[in-house]
Design an enzyme around this catalytic site. Structure first.
Site, PDB file in Angstrom:
ATOM      1  N   ASP A 188     -55.760  -4.434  26.688  1.00  0.00           N
ATOM      2  CA  ASP A 188     -56.045  -4.635  25.271  1.00  0.00           C
ATOM      3  C   ASP A 188     -54.974  -3.851  24.533  1.00  0.00           C
ATOM      4  O   ASP A 188     -55.016  -2.620  24.485  1.00  0.00           O
ATOM      5  CB  ASP A 188     -57.439  -4.117  24.915  1.00  0.00           C
ATOM      6  CG  ASP A 188     -57.800  -4.362  23.453  1.00  0.00           C
ATOM      7  OD1 ASP A 188     -56.880  -4.651  22.657  1.00  0.00           O
ATOM      8  OD2 ASP A 188     -58.986  -4.257  23.100  1.00  0.00           O
ATOM      9  N   HIS A 189     -54.000  -4.560  23.975  1.00  0.00           N
ATOM     10  CA  HIS A 189     -52.825  -3.856  23.414  1.00  0.00           C
ATOM     11  C   HIS A 189     -53.215  -2.902  22.297  1.00  0.00           C
ATOM     12  O   HIS A 189     -52.475  -1.952  22.009  1.00  0.00           O
ATOM     13  CB  HIS A 189     -51.787  -4.867  22.919  1.00  0.00           C
ATOM     14  CG  HIS A 189     -52.119  -5.523  21.612  1.00  0.00           C
ATOM     15  ND1 HIS A 189     -52.882  -6.657  21.519  1.00  0.00           N
ATOM     16  CD2 HIS A 189     -51.786  -5.179  20.342  1.00  0.00           C
ATOM     17  CE1 HIS A 189     -53.000  -6.994  20.256  1.00  0.00           C
ATOM     18  NE2 HIS A 189     -52.350  -6.125  19.512  1.00  0.00           N
ATOM     19  N   ASP A 246     -62.036 -13.555  19.644  1.00  0.00           N
ATOM     20  CA  ASP A 246     -60.632 -13.184  19.623  1.00  0.00           C
ATOM     21  C   ASP A 246     -60.410 -11.721  19.254  1.00  0.00           C
ATOM     22  O   ASP A 246     -59.462 -11.094  19.733  1.00  0.00           O
ATOM     23  CB  ASP A 246     -59.883 -14.083  18.630  1.00  0.00           C
ATOM     24  CG  ASP A 246     -58.377 -13.920  18.712  1.00  0.00           C
ATOM     25  OD1 ASP A 246     -57.844 -13.922  19.838  1.00  0.00           O
ATOM     26  OD2 ASP A 246     -57.739 -13.779  17.660  1.00  0.00           O
ATOM     27  N   HIS A 251     -60.888  -5.810  20.573  1.00  0.00           N
ATOM     28  CA  HIS A 251     -60.264  -4.804  19.710  1.00  0.00           C
ATOM     29  C   HIS A 251     -61.289  -3.953  18.962  1.00  0.00           C
ATOM     30  O   HIS A 251     -61.272  -2.718  19.036  1.00  0.00           O
ATOM     31  CB  HIS A 251     -59.354  -5.478  18.680  1.00  0.00           C
ATOM     32  CG  HIS A 251     -58.210  -6.224  19.275  1.00  0.00           C
ATOM     33  ND1 HIS A 251     -57.704  -5.968  20.529  1.00  0.00           N
ATOM     34  CD2 HIS A 251     -57.445  -7.235  18.778  1.00  0.00           C
ATOM     35  CE1 HIS A 251     -56.690  -6.778  20.764  1.00  0.00           C
ATOM     36  NE2 HIS A 251     -56.525  -7.556  19.724  1.00  0.00           N
TER      37      HIS A 251
END
Length: 515
Positions: A188-189, A246, A251
Site C-alpha cells: 500500500d504505497h 479503491d 489507504h
C-alpha cells in the site's frame, strides 16, 4: 526504520517486474529504483528484468524507462553519465504470464546472473499487473521452483488485494499454500509516505501526547483523502471498484489504524502489524439497518475545474452511462475498546473534489469551563491536531493565544512542524522506501493476510447494501465541490463539520498523480 544500507550492499538483487511495460513501472517503480541507485542504496550486482507481451528490445525498453524517469522522478531528468551506467542493469523479456516458457526463460536468466556474480541473488517478483493474473503468476513461480529459497525470494502484490472478503480469503489461502508469509509483500504505497511514517514517530517517540490520546480528551477524528482528478482512462477498472474498494479498504483504514493503535512493545514488523489488526478487529460492524445512518456515497457530475469544463463520471471513457458506482464515500466508524469507546472516526474520499488533499484532523474536547467574556472569542476554535500528508507535508497543533494589543482578544495560532522548513533534503518517494524495505525483508509497512481480511470484513455490510440498492440520485455532486450534501449531513448530525486545508496550499498538487 533500522539502518540497513550496509546489509543490502553485499546481497545481489534481481527485480523481476511482471507488467514491465505498464504505467506503474513507467511512472513509479523505475524512477524509484533509479533513485535508490543514485543514493548508493543498491548492491553492486543488481538487475531489472521487465516482462511484457509488447515486442521490445533491451534498448527500446531502456529508452521507455528513461522517458518515465525524466518525466516523473523527483530528481528531474537523468544525468547522461549516471543513466549510461544504470541502464546496463536493465533487461527485457517478451513474455506471456500464462505460458510456461516465460518461467523457464526466467529461471535461465536468474541462473546465468547468479553464475556471473558467483553468488546466489535475492529475487523480488513484482506483480505490476491486473489482479486477475495474481493466481496464475503465483502458481507458475512456485511450480517452476523460482521461490524455493524462502529467505531470498519475495513477491510484491499491488492493490486491490481481492475484490471482497471471499476473494481476498481465497487469494490468501492460495498464496499461503505456495509461499511462506514472510515472502509475501502486500503493498500500500500510502504507508511509504514520509508523513504517514512520521505518525508512529510522533505518537510513540514523544511522551506529551499519550495522556491526551484517548476518549477523555479527543472529541472526534477525521481522515480525508480527496482528489481534483476524475477517473481519467481508468474508467473500466473503476467501474468494478468504486471509492470504497479503491481507497477506504486500504489507504484510509491503514491511516485510521496508525492513529488508533496501541503502542507496540517494539518496532518489529509482526508486533506493529499485530497492533494494527487489533484496531480492525475492535471496529464496530454495521447491521443492514445501520449502514444507511453511518455510510453515504456519491457520484460526480459534470462541472468546471480551474476554468476547464470536465465530464461527469457517467460520461467518462469505459463507464456505464447508467453506472451505480460511487466516486465518493464517507463513513462514521467506532472503535469499541477502552481507549476509543464513543469517539467517532469520520472518513471520506472522493474524486473531482474542490481540492486534492490528504489530511488527518484530531479535534480535542472543549475547555471544561470558559472564563473569557464572549467579545474576546470571535475566532474561537477547539484545539486541533492536523496531520497533512498532501499537498503539504506538515503536522500542526492549533491552539488559542492572545492577539497582541491592549484588549484580551483570542485567536487561533499554529505550532507547525513543516518538512520543507525543517529539512533541507528532499524526502524519498513512497515507492523508494517500500522497495528498499522489500530488499531487506522488512515487512513493517506491508499488510499481513489477516489485516486485509479484517478490513474487507468491516466493509462488506456497506458494499452489500450499496450493491443491492441502486442510488436513484446519481450524480449527486458536481465537479469542484466538496461532495454530496448527504456527506455534510452525516457529520453535521453530530454537531461537527468537515475540516479542509486552507486553499492557499492547493497549488502543491502533482499533475496527474493518483493518490
Amino acid at each position: 526504520m533500522p539502518s540497513i544500507k550496509t546489509t543490502i550492499k553485499a546481497q545481489p538483487t534481481i527485480f523481476v517486474i511482471f507488467g514491465g511495460t505498464g504505467d506503474l513501472n513507467w511512472r513509479k517503480l523505475a524512477p524509484a529504483i533509479y533513485n535508490l541507485y543514485l543514493e548508493n542504496s543498491l548492491p553492486e550486482n543488481f538487475a531489472i528484468i521487465g516482462t511484457g507481451r509488447t515486442k521490445l528490445s533491451d534498448e527500446e525498453f531502456r529508452e521507455k524507462l528513461l522517458e518515465g524517469i525524466n518525466k516523473f522522478s523527483r530528481r528531474g531528468k537523468a544525468d547522461k553519465k549516471d543513466w549510461a551506467q544504470f541502464c546496463h542493469h536493465v533487461f527485457y523479456q517478451i513474455s506471456d504470464v500464462q505460458k510456461e516458457e516465460t518461467y523457464t526463460e526466467l529461471r535461465g536468466r536468474i541462473e546465468k546472473l547468479a553464475k556471473d556474480w558467483k553468488q546466489e541473488p535475492q529475487v523480488i517478483y513484482y506483480l505490476a499487473v491486473s489482479p486477475n493474473f495474481f493466481p496464475v503468476i503465483a502458481r507458475n513461480i512456485a511450480s517452476h521452483k523460482l521461490s524455493e529459497n524462502v529467505d531470498n525470494t519475495r513477491l510484491v502484490f499491488e492493490k486491490p488485494f481481492g475484490h471482497d472478503l471471499e476473494s481476498s480469503k481465497a487469494l490468501n489461502q492460495l498464496l499461503g499454500e505456495l509461499f511462506d508469509e514472510k515472502q509475501i509483500y502486500r503493498i500500500d504505497h500510502y504507508l511509504g509516505k514520509e508523513t504517514v511514517q512520521n505518525i508512529m514517530a510522533f505518537r510513540f517517540a514523544n511522551s506529551l501526547f499519550e495522556p491526551l490520546w484517548n476518549r477523555n480528551h479527543i472529541e472526534h477524528v477525521q481522515i480525508s483523502v480527496t482528489e481534483q482528478l476524475g477517473v481519467g482512462d481508468r474508467g473500466g477498472y473503476y467501474e468494478g471498484a468504486g471509492a470504497l474498494r479503491d481507497m477506504v479498504q486500504n489507504h484510509l483504514l491503514q491511516l485510521l489504524c496508525l492513529i488508533a493503535m496501541e503502542a507496540p512493545t517494539n518496532f518489529g514488523a509482526e508486533e506493529v502489524r499485530n497492533r494494527k489488526v487489533d484496531v480492525l478487529h475492535a471496529m464496530r460492524r454495521f447491521s443492514k439497518e445501520e449502514v444507511r445512518l453511518n455510510a453515504v456515497r456519491g457520484q460526480y457530475g459534470q462541472g468546471w475545474i480551474e476554468g476547464k469544463e470536465v465530464p461527469g463520471y457517467r460520461e467518462e471513457e469505459g463507464v456505464d452511462p447508467d453506472s451505480n458506482t460511487e466516486t465518493f464515500a464517507a463513513a462514521k466508524f467506532f472503535i469499541d475498546n477502552w481507549r476509543w469507546q464513543g469517539v467517532p472516526f469520520y472518513v471520506r474520499t472522493g474524486k473531482r473534489m474542490h481540492q486534492t488533499a490528504s489530511v488527518i484532523s484530531i479535534q480535542f474536547k472543549d475547555v471544561p469551563h470558559f472564563i473569557f467574556p464572549p467579545e474576546t472569542t470571535e475566532t474561537w476554535q477547539q484545539n486541533r491536531l492536523v496531520i497533512s500528508i498532501q499537498p503539504e507535508m506538515s503536522i500542526r497543533l492549533q491552539l488559542q493565544a492572545k492577539r497582541p494589543g491592549l484588549e484580551m482578544v483570542l485567536n487561533t495560532v499554529d505550532m507547525v512542524f513543516d518538512y520543507k522548513g525543517t529539512y533541507a533534503f528532499e524526502a524519498p518517494e513512497a515507492y523508494e522506501t517500500l522497495l528498499l524495505d522489500t530488499m531487506v525483508g522488512d515487512q513493517t509497512l506491508f499488510m499481513r493476510a489477516d489485516q486485509v481480511e479484517a478490513a474487507w470484513d468491516l466493509l462488506m455490510p456497506i458494499l452489500n447494501a450499496w450493491q443491492a440498492k441502486k442510488s436513484l440520485n446519481f450524480p449527486n455532486y458536481s465537479a469542484d465541490s466538496w461532495g454530496p450534501e448527504v456527506a455534510e449531513a452525516l457529520i453535521a448530525r453530530d454537531g461537527f463539520h468537515w475540516f479542509s486545508l486552507p486553499l492557499s496550499t492547493k497549488k502543491y498538487t502533482k499533475d496527474g498523480e493518483h493518490i
